[in-house]
Design a protein around this motif. Structure first.
Motif, short mmCIF file in Angstrom:
data_model
loop_
_atom_site.label_atom_id
_atom_site.label_comp_id
_atom_site.label_asym_id
_atom_site.label_seq_id
_atom_site.Cartn_x
_atom_site.Cartn_y
_atom_site.Cartn_z
N LEU A 1 61.45 55.34 21.68
CA LEU A 1 61.06 54.38 22.70
C LEU A 1 59.99 53.46 22.12
O LEU A 1 59.09 53.91 21.41
CB LEU A 1 60.52 55.08 23.94
CG LEU A 1 61.49 56.02 24.67
CD1 LEU A 1 60.83 56.60 25.92
CD2 LEU A 1 62.79 55.32 25.03
N GLY A 2 60.11 52.16 22.43
CA GLY A 2 59.18 51.19 21.89
C GLY A 2 58.46 50.41 22.96
O GLY A 2 58.45 50.79 24.15
N ALA A 3 57.88 49.30 22.56
CA ALA A 3 57.08 48.49 23.47
C ALA A 3 57.91 47.96 24.63
O ALA A 3 57.44 47.92 25.78
CB ALA A 3 56.44 47.34 22.70
N ALA A 4 59.13 47.54 24.34
CA ALA A 4 59.99 47.02 25.42
C ALA A 4 60.29 48.11 26.44
O ALA A 4 60.34 47.85 27.65
CB ALA A 4 61.29 46.48 24.82
N TRP B 1 57.30 49.14 34.89
CA TRP B 1 57.92 48.49 36.05
C TRP B 1 58.56 49.52 36.96
O TRP B 1 58.43 49.48 38.19
CB TRP B 1 58.94 47.47 35.55
CG TRP B 1 59.50 46.58 36.62
CD1 TRP B 1 60.78 46.58 37.11
CD2 TRP B 1 58.82 45.54 37.34
NE1 TRP B 1 60.93 45.61 38.07
CE2 TRP B 1 59.74 44.95 38.23
CE3 TRP B 1 57.51 45.06 37.30
CZ2 TRP B 1 59.40 43.92 39.09
CZ3 TRP B 1 57.17 44.02 38.16
CH2 TRP B 1 58.10 43.47 39.04
N GLY B 2 59.27 50.47 36.36
CA GLY B 2 59.90 51.52 37.15
C GLY B 2 58.90 52.41 37.86
O GLY B 2 59.14 52.86 38.99
N ARG C 1 55.40 60.04 37.04
CA ARG C 1 56.51 59.09 37.15
C ARG C 1 56.85 58.49 35.79
O ARG C 1 58.03 58.41 35.41
CB ARG C 1 56.15 57.96 38.13
CG ARG C 1 56.09 58.38 39.59
CD ARG C 1 55.65 57.21 40.45
NE ARG C 1 55.56 57.58 41.87
CZ ARG C 1 55.16 56.75 42.82
NH1 ARG C 1 54.82 55.49 42.52
NH2 ARG C 1 55.11 57.15 44.08
N ALA C 2 55.82 58.05 35.08
CA ALA C 2 56.05 57.45 33.77
C ALA C 2 56.66 58.45 32.80
O ALA C 2 57.54 58.10 31.99
CB ALA C 2 54.73 56.91 33.21
N THR C 3 56.22 59.70 32.87
CA THR C 3 56.77 60.73 32.00
C THR C 3 58.23 60.98 32.32
O THR C 3 59.08 61.08 31.41
CB THR C 3 55.96 62.03 32.16
OG1 THR C 3 54.59 61.79 31.83
CG2 THR C 3 56.51 63.13 31.27
N TRP C 4 58.55 61.08 33.60
CA TRP C 4 59.94 61.30 34.02
C TRP C 4 60.82 60.13 33.59
O TRP C 4 61.91 60.33 33.04
CB TRP C 4 59.98 61.48 35.54
CG TRP C 4 61.29 61.95 36.09
CD1 TRP C 4 61.66 63.24 36.34
CD2 TRP C 4 62.41 61.14 36.49
NE1 TRP C 4 62.94 63.29 36.87
CE2 TRP C 4 63.41 62.00 36.97
CE3 TRP C 4 62.64 59.77 36.50
CZ2 TRP C 4 64.64 61.53 37.45
CZ3 TRP C 4 63.88 59.29 36.96
CH2 TRP C 4 64.86 60.18 37.43
N LEU C 5 60.36 58.93 33.82
CA LEU C 5 61.14 57.75 33.45
C LEU C 5 61.30 57.65 31.93
O LEU C 5 62.37 57.27 31.45
CB LEU C 5 60.46 56.49 33.99
CG LEU C 5 60.53 56.31 35.51
CD1 LEU C 5 59.53 55.24 35.97
CD2 LEU C 5 61.94 55.96 35.96
N LEU D 1 57.76 50.50 40.94
CA LEU D 1 58.79 50.32 41.96
C LEU D 1 59.45 51.64 42.36
O LEU D 1 60.49 51.64 43.01
CB LEU D 1 59.86 49.35 41.44
CG LEU D 1 59.38 47.93 41.13
CD1 LEU D 1 60.55 47.09 40.62
CD2 LEU D 1 58.75 47.28 42.35
N TRP D 2 58.84 52.71 41.99
CA TRP D 2 59.41 54.06 42.20
C TRP D 2 59.76 54.30 43.67
O TRP D 2 58.98 53.98 44.57
CB TRP D 2 58.40 55.09 41.74
CG TRP D 2 58.80 56.53 41.87
CD1 TRP D 2 58.68 57.31 42.98
CD2 TRP D 2 59.35 57.36 40.84
NE1 TRP D 2 59.12 58.57 42.71
CE2 TRP D 2 59.53 58.64 41.41
CE3 TRP D 2 59.68 57.15 39.51
CZ2 TRP D 2 60.04 59.70 40.67
CZ3 TRP D 2 60.19 58.20 38.78
CH2 TRP D 2 60.37 59.46 39.36
N ARG D 3 60.93 54.88 43.87
CA ARG D 3 61.33 55.29 45.22
C ARG D 3 61.23 56.80 45.31
O ARG D 3 61.74 57.51 44.44
CB ARG D 3 62.76 54.85 45.53
CG ARG D 3 62.92 53.34 45.66
CD ARG D 3 64.32 52.99 46.08
NE ARG D 3 64.49 51.55 46.28
CZ ARG D 3 65.62 50.98 46.69
NH1 ARG D 3 66.69 51.73 46.94
NH2 ARG D 3 65.70 49.67 46.85
N ALA D 4 60.62 57.26 46.38
CA ALA D 4 60.40 58.70 46.53
C ALA D 4 61.73 59.44 46.56
O ALA D 4 62.76 58.93 47.01
CB ALA D 4 59.62 58.98 47.80
N THR D 5 61.71 60.67 46.04
CA THR D 5 62.89 61.51 46.05
C THR D 5 63.28 61.87 47.47
O THR D 5 62.43 62.35 48.24
CB THR D 5 62.62 62.81 45.25
OG1 THR D 5 62.16 62.46 43.94
CG2 THR D 5 63.88 63.66 45.16
#
Length: 275
Positions: free
Chosen positions: A250-253, A260-261, A223-227, A264-268
């Motif tokens: 991409l940085g710290a922010a 967070w994403g 999920r983190a990789t995709w986001l 809160l991930w919603r399944a496909t």
């Protein structure tokens, strides 16, 4: 996998199960050294190809392995990994030595099939997954990540004599490659890159289901990789793909937003064809 082309890929992060991190790291080391042979400055083409040929030979020689191959052969044996996936990586690195331009999307996607898709399949195999649907979804995400890296590194790659944007993407917009020598993003090239971005976004969407098809910590890693990949693509789109003025990172922010994403991930949603 060289930092320039694999910046958005997971490499033994803390989200990966601890027992898998050494094995992911072994594969990373194997590929990183090979990529250095292909890209590190100061070597002639013949020397690069010779080093890559030797690296491939060592991969297939399991007699008294040394150095990084001790870990690689242990990982391959322990997880029954197909050597063809590692061969594909070496094939892509070799192609980087011999090929600087691409005529069609099919050519670029075939390169991604060997340079990026094996990474996802190896991670799935290490995690115990052998499933055709997951492989296809993983391939889509890995190709999208690779393409995002290409668009992110357009200026860097061009300075090294490479262009991964295929001719059939820039030719309809009259975006001649020689214009890139000027170090600026023209309207024609911005239009061509928007088309590239749309294709890349479609691949991210096609592969999103892999993030829901696995369990445990790998689910959060993917999920983190995709986001992270889609966030980088969004940043490129917002800048009009002007990587000559500034290369987006991409940085710290962004890490906070991605975390967070991930939570809160919603399944496909399931495909309508399978409902």
């Amino acid at each position: 996998m060289a930092h320039s082309h694999y910046e958005n890929f997971p490499v033994a992060s803390r989200l990966m199960p601890a027992h898998l991190r050494p094995h992911v790291a072994a594969i990373y080391a194997f590929a990183r050294i090979a990529d250095d042979y292909a890209d590190e400055p100061g070597r002639a083409v013949g020397e690069r190809l010779h080093l890559l040929d030797q690296w491939r030979a060592r991969l297939h020689d399991d007699r008294a392995p040394q150095d990084v191959f001790l870990a690689v052969h242990d990982t391959v044996t322990r997880f029954d990994l197909p050597l063809s996936l590692l061969d594909d990586l070496l094939s892509a690195f070799t192609q980087d030595v011999t090929t600087a331009r691409y005529a069609t999307w099919a050519d670029v996607l075939d390169y991604c099939r060997r340079s990026a898709n094996p990474v996802g399949r190896l991670v799935l195999r290490l995690s115990g997954y052998r499933d055709d649907a997951l492989d296809r979804a993983s391939d889509a995400v890995c190709t999208a990540l690779q393409l995002t890296n290409f668009w992110q590194d357009l200026a860097i790659d061009w300075s090294r004599g490479r262009l991964y944007v295929p001719e059939e993407a820039w030719r309809p917009h009259a975006a001649e490659p020689s214009v890139l020598d000027g170090g600026r993003m023209t309207a024609a090239w911005a239009a061509a890159m928007r088309d590239c971005g749309e294709r890349t976004r479609a691949l991210f969407a096609d592969g999103r289901a892999v993030c829901d098809g696995v369990s445990g910590r790998l689910r959060y890693e993917l999920r983190a990789t995709w986001l992270g990949g889609t966030r980088m693509l969004e940043r490129l789109e917002r800048s009009g793909f002007d990587v000559f003025t500034a290369r987006p990172r991409l940085g710290a922010a962004d890490a906070i937003v991605i975390a967070w994403g991930t939570a809160l991930w919603r399944a496909t949603p399931p495909s309508r064809t399978h409902s």
